[in-house]
Design a protein around this motif. Structure first.
Motif, PDB file in Angstrom:
ATOM      1  N   ASP A  51     -22.428  95.618  79.971  1.00  9.29           N
ATOM      2  CA  ASP A  51     -22.124  95.333  78.782  1.00  9.29           C
ATOM      3  C   ASP A  51     -20.588  94.879  78.453  1.00  9.29           C
ATOM      4  O   ASP A  51     -19.758  95.319  79.269  1.00  9.29           O
ATOM      5  N   ILE A  52     -20.280  94.070  77.510  1.00  8.58           N
ATOM      6  CA  ILE A  52     -19.009  93.552  76.846  1.00  8.58           C
ATOM      7  C   ILE A  52     -18.772  93.900  75.490  1.00  8.58           C
ATOM      8  O   ILE A  52     -19.559  93.561  74.791  1.00  8.58           O
ATOM      9  N   VAL A  53     -17.753  94.776  75.089  1.00  9.22           N
ATOM     10  CA  VAL A  53     -17.595  95.183  73.763  1.00  9.22           C
ATOM     11  C   VAL A  53     -16.234  94.806  73.574  1.00  9.22           C
ATOM     12  O   VAL A  53     -15.265  95.131  74.125  1.00  9.22           O
ATOM     13  N   SER A  54     -15.842  93.963  72.207  1.00 10.10           N
ATOM     14  CA  SER A  54     -14.543  93.644  71.945  1.00 10.10           C
ATOM     15  C   SER A  54     -14.509  93.621  70.378  1.00 10.10           C
ATOM     16  O   SER A  54     -15.423  93.456  69.738  1.00 10.10           O
ATOM     17  N   LYS A  55     -13.247  94.217  69.918  1.00  7.74           N
ATOM     18  CA  LYS A  55     -12.972  94.217  68.630  1.00  7.74           C
ATOM     19  C   LYS A  55     -12.663  92.874  68.042  1.00  7.74           C
ATOM     20  O   LYS A  55     -12.423  92.378  66.945  1.00  7.74           O
ATOM     21  N   SER A  56     -12.518  91.936  68.962  1.00  8.08           N
ATOM     22  CA  SER A  56     -11.961  90.746  68.810  1.00  8.08           C
ATOM     23  C   SER A  56     -12.829  89.441  69.082  1.00  8.08           C
ATOM     24  O   SER A  56     -14.012  89.643  68.761  1.00  8.08           O
ATOM     25  N   LYS A  57     -12.567  88.611  70.023  1.00  2.01           N
ATOM     26  CA  LYS A  57     -13.200  87.456  70.312  1.00  2.01           C
ATOM     27  C   LYS A  57     -13.820  87.464  71.723  1.00  2.01           C
ATOM     28  O   LYS A  57     -13.031  87.775  72.624  1.00  2.01           O
ATOM     29  N   VAL A  58     -15.139  87.256  72.028  1.00  2.00           N
ATOM     30  CA  VAL A  58     -15.388  86.975  73.451  1.00  2.00           C
ATOM     31  C   VAL A  58     -15.855  85.539  73.612  1.00  2.00           C
ATOM     32  O   VAL A  58     -16.595  84.809  72.897  1.00  2.00           O
ATOM     33  N   VAL A  59     -15.240  84.751  74.471  1.00  2.00           N
ATOM     34  CA  VAL A  59     -15.645  83.614  74.979  1.00  2.00           C
ATOM     35  C   VAL A  59     -16.423  83.519  76.207  1.00  2.00           C
ATOM     36  O   VAL A  59     -15.853  84.059  77.462  1.00  2.00           O
ATOM     37  N   ILE A  60     -17.542  82.946  76.533  1.00  2.00           N
ATOM     38  CA  ILE A  60     -18.294  82.895  77.523  1.00  2.00           C
ATOM     39  C   ILE A  60     -18.442  81.606  77.962  1.00  2.00           C
ATOM     40  O   ILE A  60     -19.021  80.812  77.526  1.00  2.00           O
ATOM     41  N   GLY A  61     -17.459  81.380  79.129  1.00  2.00           N
ATOM     42  CA  GLY A  61     -17.239  79.949  79.689  1.00  2.00           C
ATOM     43  C   GLY A  61     -18.506  79.461  80.455  1.00  2.00           C
ATOM     44  O   GLY A  61     -19.661  80.010  80.618  1.00  2.00           O
ATOM     45  N   ASN A  62     -18.289  78.042  80.593  1.00  2.00           N
ATOM     46  CA  ASN A  62     -19.669  77.293  81.061  1.00  2.00           C
ATOM     47  C   ASN A  62     -20.072  77.716  82.609  1.00  2.00           C
ATOM     48  O   ASN A  62     -21.357  77.688  82.854  1.00  2.00           O
ATOM     49  N   SER A  63     -19.071  78.509  83.449  1.00  2.00           N
ATOM     50  CA  SER A  63     -19.741  78.990  84.442  1.00  2.00           C
ATOM     51  C   SER A  63     -20.081  80.335  84.599  1.00  2.00           C
ATOM     52  O   SER A  63     -20.343  81.219  85.594  1.00  2.00           O
ATOM     53  N   ALA A  64     -20.104  81.023  83.423  1.00  2.00           N
ATOM     54  CA  ALA A  64     -20.144  82.456  83.352  1.00  2.00           C
ATOM     55  C   ALA A  64     -21.539  83.089  83.285  1.00  2.00           C
ATOM     56  O   ALA A  64     -22.393  82.195  82.791  1.00  2.00           O
ATOM     57  N   ILE A  65     -22.004  84.023  83.784  1.00  2.00           N
ATOM     58  CA  ILE A  65     -23.206  84.660  83.688  1.00  2.00           C
ATOM     59  C   ILE A  65     -22.929  86.180  83.246  1.00  2.00           C
ATOM     60  O   ILE A  65     -22.206  86.852  84.048  1.00  2.00           O
ATOM     61  N   ILE A  66     -23.602  86.455  82.411  1.00  2.00           N
ATOM     62  CA  ILE A  66     -23.418  88.064  81.719  1.00  2.00           C
ATOM     63  C   ILE A  66     -24.911  88.390  81.750  1.00  2.00           C
ATOM     64  O   ILE A  66     -25.956  88.096  81.303  1.00  2.00           O
ATOM     65  N   GLU A  67     -25.023  89.629  82.466  1.00  2.00           N
ATOM     66  CA  GLU A  67     -26.426  90.377  82.656  1.00  2.00           C
ATOM     67  C   GLU A  67     -25.978  91.682  81.958  1.00  2.00           C
ATOM     68  O   GLU A  67     -25.830  92.936  82.421  1.00  2.00           O
ATOM     69  N   GLY A  68     -26.042  91.531  80.561  1.00  2.00           N
ATOM     70  CA  GLY A  68     -25.757  92.813  79.711  1.00  2.00           C
ATOM     71  C   GLY A  68     -25.751  92.182  78.211  1.00  2.00           C
ATOM     72  O   GLY A  68     -25.870  91.210  77.855  1.00  2.00           O
ATOM     73  N   ASN A  69     -25.500  93.232  77.381  1.00  2.00           N
ATOM     74  CA  ASN A  69     -25.175  93.002  76.007  1.00  2.00           C
ATOM     75  C   ASN A  69     -23.856  92.851  75.820  1.00  2.00           C
ATOM     76  O   ASN A  69     -22.705  93.040  76.403  1.00  2.00           O
ATOM     77  N   VAL A  70     -23.508  91.939  74.568  1.00  2.00           N
ATOM     78  CA  VAL A  70     -22.232  91.439  74.144  1.00  2.00           C
ATOM     79  C   VAL A  70     -22.077  92.025  72.589  1.00  2.00           C
ATOM     80  O   VAL A  70     -23.032  91.556  71.808  1.00  2.00           O
ATOM     81  N   LYS A  71     -21.200  92.794  72.285  1.00  2.00           N
ATOM     82  CA  LYS A  71     -20.794  93.036  70.867  1.00  2.00           C
ATOM     83  C   LYS A  71     -19.339  92.612  70.780  1.00  2.00           C
ATOM     84  O   LYS A  71     -18.273  92.996  71.439  1.00  2.00           O
ATOM     85  N   ALA A  72     -19.275  91.966  69.590  1.00  2.00           N
ATOM     86  CA  ALA A  72     -17.624  91.363  69.131  1.00  2.00           C
ATOM     87  C   ALA A  72     -17.748  91.096  67.769  1.00  2.00           C
ATOM     88  O   ALA A  72     -18.761  90.806  67.055  1.00  2.00           O
ATOM     89  N   GLN A  73     -16.593  90.701  67.462  1.00  2.00           N
ATOM     90  CA  GLN A  73     -16.402  90.196  66.081  1.00  2.00           C
ATOM     91  C   GLN A  73     -16.834  88.582  66.022  1.00  2.00           C
ATOM     92  O   GLN A  73     -17.416  88.225  65.135  1.00  2.00           O
ATOM     93  N   PHE A  74     -16.115  87.878  66.985  1.00  2.00           N
ATOM     94  CA  PHE A  74     -16.560  86.414  67.151  1.00  2.00           C
ATOM     95  C   PHE A  74     -16.938  86.345  68.572  1.00  2.00           C
ATOM     96  O   PHE A  74     -16.396  87.009  69.502  1.00  2.00           O
ATOM     97  N   ALA A  75     -17.616  85.183  68.726  1.00  2.00           N
ATOM     98  CA  ALA A  75     -18.049  84.816  70.033  1.00  2.00           C
ATOM     99  C   ALA A  75     -18.334  83.391  70.301  1.00  2.00           C
ATOM    100  O   ALA A  75     -18.829  82.834  69.217  1.00  2.00           O
ATOM    101  N   GLU A  76     -18.161  82.830  71.301  1.00  2.00           N
ATOM    102  CA  GLU A  76     -18.498  81.181  71.640  1.00  2.00           C
ATOM    103  C   GLU A  76     -19.156  81.460  73.094  1.00  2.00           C
ATOM    104  O   GLU A  76     -18.523  81.921  73.927  1.00  2.00           O
ATOM    105  N   VAL A  77     -20.342  80.789  72.998  1.00  2.00           N
ATOM    106  CA  VAL A  77     -21.126  80.973  74.256  1.00  2.00           C
ATOM    107  C   VAL A  77     -21.286  79.568  74.909  1.00  2.00           C
ATOM    108  O   VAL A  77     -21.928  78.818  74.156  1.00  2.00           O
TER     109      VAL A  77
END
Length: 142
Positions: free
Chosen positions: A45-71
């Protein structure tokens, strides 16, 4: 004096930028007060109080919690975003979304349920607070 130093440390933490680079694999949960950009693979999991950017080459196997996100990349898990979530044309999401505001650009792929609005965020935050209190009680008991 102590309060001022603590506030300064919190402000610095919120301004921190973290990167998991392309070709890197991170296994475990990530918790940060600052921004994080992922170009590699995260299993956890990824947890951020701010912004999470998941780039074009990224693979996330888990949950994402944040204030802002761009996928732009791939997420296999839930996204819980308290403010704005932007799904770019190259993204692929296999999981549920809870967000206050959602922008879906043409070409984005999404397979799951979606809940939007302030009321859903309040419910999610209440559940998070309940879990935190239970964890603190368990820690004190040990």
């Amino acid at each position: 004096m102590f309060n001022n130093k603590e506030q300064q440390m919190q402000a610095e933490a919120h301004n921190a930028n973290n990167i998991i680079g392309k070709g890197s694999t991170f296994t475990g949960n990530v918790h940060t007060h600052g921004n994080i950009r992922v170009e590699g693979k995260v299993v956890g999991d990824i947890v951020s109080k701010s912004k999470v950017v998941i780039g074009n080459s990224a693979i996330i196997e888990g949950n994402v919690k944040a204030q802002f996100a761009e996928v732009e990349g791939e997420v296999k898990g839930s996204l819980i975003i308290s403010d704005n979530l932007v799904l770019k044309p190259s993204c692929s999401i296999k999981g549920d979304i809870i967000a206050n505001k959602l922008v879906v650009e043409a070409g984005a792929k999404f397979d799951g349920q979606c809940k939007m609005g302030q009321q859903n965020m309040k419910i999610e935050l209440a559940e998070d607070l309940k879990k935190e209190l239970e964890e603190k009680k368990l820690q004190k008991a040990v």
